[in-house]
Write an enzyme that holds these catalytic residues in place. Structure first.
Site, PDB file in Angstrom:
ATOM      1  N   ASP A  11       0.867  -1.178   0.000  1.00  0.00           N
ATOM      2  CA  ASP A  11       0.000   0.000   0.000  1.00  0.00           C
ATOM      3  C   ASP A  11       0.903   1.226   0.000  1.00  0.00           C
ATOM      4  OD1 ASP A  11      -2.110   1.713   0.105  1.00  0.00           O
ATOM      5  OD2 ASP A  11      -2.949   0.962   1.984  1.00  0.00           O
ATOM      6  N   ASP A 105      -2.744   2.225  -6.123  1.00  0.00           N
ATOM      7  CA  ASP A 105      -1.637   2.236  -5.164  1.00  0.00           C
ATOM      8  C   ASP A 105      -1.642   1.037  -4.229  1.00  0.00           C
ATOM      9  OD1 ASP A 105      -3.979   3.018  -3.899  1.00  0.00           O
ATOM     10  OD2 ASP A 105      -2.948   4.287  -2.458  1.00  0.00           O
ATOM     11  N   GLU A 106      -2.339  -0.025  -4.584  1.00  0.00           N
ATOM     12  CA  GLU A 106      -2.487  -1.136  -3.646  1.00  0.00           C
ATOM     13  C   GLU A 106      -2.587  -2.447  -4.417  1.00  0.00           C
ATOM     14  OE1 GLU A 106      -5.525  -2.316   0.015  1.00  0.00           O
ATOM     15  OE2 GLU A 106      -5.980  -0.619  -1.299  1.00  0.00           O
TER      16      GLU A 106
END
Length: 471
Positions: A11, A105-106
């Site tokens: 993350d 973003d993960e």
């Protein structure tokens, strides 16, 4: 559950805000808030400096401004964030063929499938190497969680924030989870959490002590059983490399309710064009056009029309969305509009026209009524449908479409690259700096200055590589 912590969850830390700080030296170490800047805008991401004032994601922007009046408020630059995300996903792909992106973003990574980890030591080494590579490549930091299941890896990465790594040793799940809030478990949102609190259950250990039967009684068979297993640390979900999109959609919230029917129609057509652009970027076409309208009283209507075949033709999508709008009463005002396409396929309208032409030739028919992209005669026009299964991309606020929106890149013929600090009353204020430069000087220009034009984002890391723009 695995016997070794070979499932990794990454993350990125305060991703949008961190990317803006890396691109703008004058904002490093200062509160930065990214989101819609209008009266109805919401916070997309707040930097850690802004979070100290109580600002957080999904908060109304007006409230954020009250809490942190001196923060930098910027519009999102989704194209910029996607380019960084692609770099990060490429690094993940080097670790394993099984990478499951959850957002820009993960992502989850199956380290065992990539042959890079099969025990605690090798998993730790892979996680630390990934964090170093991300920093060197993008100039940004990410937090890593390692565990024997997806649920625990995600919990571990949350504990690792910011810029850390946490490994949950298999076999210690119940001990680690016990004292934590029930909200840490997947599927426990505000409503379920409050329901459990009223039943006297606030920690994960409370759920285990209550037992499966009691959770089933409170939450129903499926949810209760699933929650009881997760409270014990059990999660057998595999990392799935391909998560097929079920729909593509875009939406806008307006600063002031729209009443003019012509303006509303124009906004729907504009959204249809944007939606098709994203559809084509994914290499898809779709059969069902969906219109979403949130009215002045917050009531939300969703209408759909199913075509005879998949399309990625902007004219077809625009016209279908317009027909759907005709069946919606907007006299009281509209605060949000959205257009989506579902029923996705991997072939395009041109393929369908070619197939139709072949069929016509075979049948000896040189004409025909309608086309494969036309609506069905007994269509679903005006039909109520649930919202698209796939979540829309982050909402692009109206401010993002203004030429000199705060945060956007510009280039001046004399002063070079910079970014917009603000604009109004016919002027625009620009700070001239680059990712690798010291904080730059501020200058003000007329909005129509011929030497000032929109620019492109600059690389966050120097071309010679190795050194990150932000430590």
């Amino acid at each position: 559950m695995r016997a070794a912590p070979t499932i990794l969850h990454l993350d990125m830390d305060a991703f949008f805000a961190a990317a803006e700080q890396a691109a703008k030296p004058s904002l490093r170490g200062k509160p930065v808030v990214v989101g819609g800047l209008g009266p109805r805008g919401v916070v997309a991401t707040a930097s850690y400096e802004a979070r100290r004032f109580g600002v957080h994601s999904a908060m109304p922007m007006a409230q954020a401004r009250r809490l942190a009046p001196n923060a930098a408020y910027l519009v999102p630059r989704f194209g910029f964030y996607r380019s960084i995300s692609e770099q990060v996903m490429e690094l993940l792909g080097r670790l394993s063929p099984l990478v499951e992106p959850l957002s820009l973003d993960e992502a989850f990574v199956d380290l065992e499938a990539g042959g890079v980890a099969d025990d605690r030591a090798s998993a730790l080494e892979a996680g630390e190497r990934l964090r170093r590579d991300i920093l060197a490549t993008t100039g940004l930091t990410g937090s890593v969680g390692l565990a024997g299941s997806k649920m625990l890896a995600k919990i571990a990465s949350e504990e690792a924030k910011p810029d850390g790594l946490v490994l949950m040793e298999p076999g210690t799940e119940r001990e680690l989870l016990g004292p934590k809030s029930v909200r840490i478990l997947p599927g426990v949102g505000p409503a379920t959490g409050e329901h459990l609190r009223r039943a006297g259950m606030t920690t994960v250990s409370d759920l285990v002590e209550a037992g499966e039967d009691e959770l089933v009684r409170l939450l129903g068979r499926a949810h209760g059983t699933s929650l009881y297993r997760m409270a014990q640390g059990h999660d057998d979900r595999p990392v799935v490399a391909e998560r097929d999109a079920k729909s593509v959609s875009v939406e806008d919230t307006f600063d002031v309710d729209l009443h003019d029917r012509v303006r509303i129609r124009t906004e729907v057509e504009r959204l249809a064009e944007r939606c098709v652009g994203r559809l084509r970027a994914l290499g898809h076409s779709g059969r069902t056009i969906v219109l979403k309208v949130r009215r002045f009283d917050f009531s939300t209507l969703t209408r759909s029309e199913t075509l005879r075949g998949p399309t990625d033709d902007p004219l077809v999508v625009r016209e279908a969305a317009g027909r759907l709008l005709e069946g919606v009463d907007t006299t009281g005002g509209v605060r949000l509009l959205g257009v989506g396409v579902s029923g996705l396929a991997d072939y395009t309208q041109e393929d369908l026209f070619a197939q139709a032409a072949e069929r016509a030739e075979e049948a000896g028919d040189s004409g025909g009524s309608g086309g494969p992209g036309g609506p069905e005669g007994t269509g679903g026009v005006g039909e109520d449908v649930p919202a698209p299964a796939a979540a829309p991309e982050p909402e692009e606020p109206q401010a993002a479409e203004r030429r000199w929106a705060p945060g956007n890149d510009v280039r001046h013929a004399v002063y070079g690259a910079g970014w917009v600090q603000g604009s109004g009353v016919g002027r625009v204020t620009v700070r001239f700096e680059e990712p690798q430069s010291p904080p730059g000087r501020v200058r003000t220009f007329l909005v129509d200055d011929p030497e000032l034009e929109p620019g492109e984002p600059l690389p966050l890391v120097g071309r010679e590589g190795g050194e990150a723009a932000v430590a």
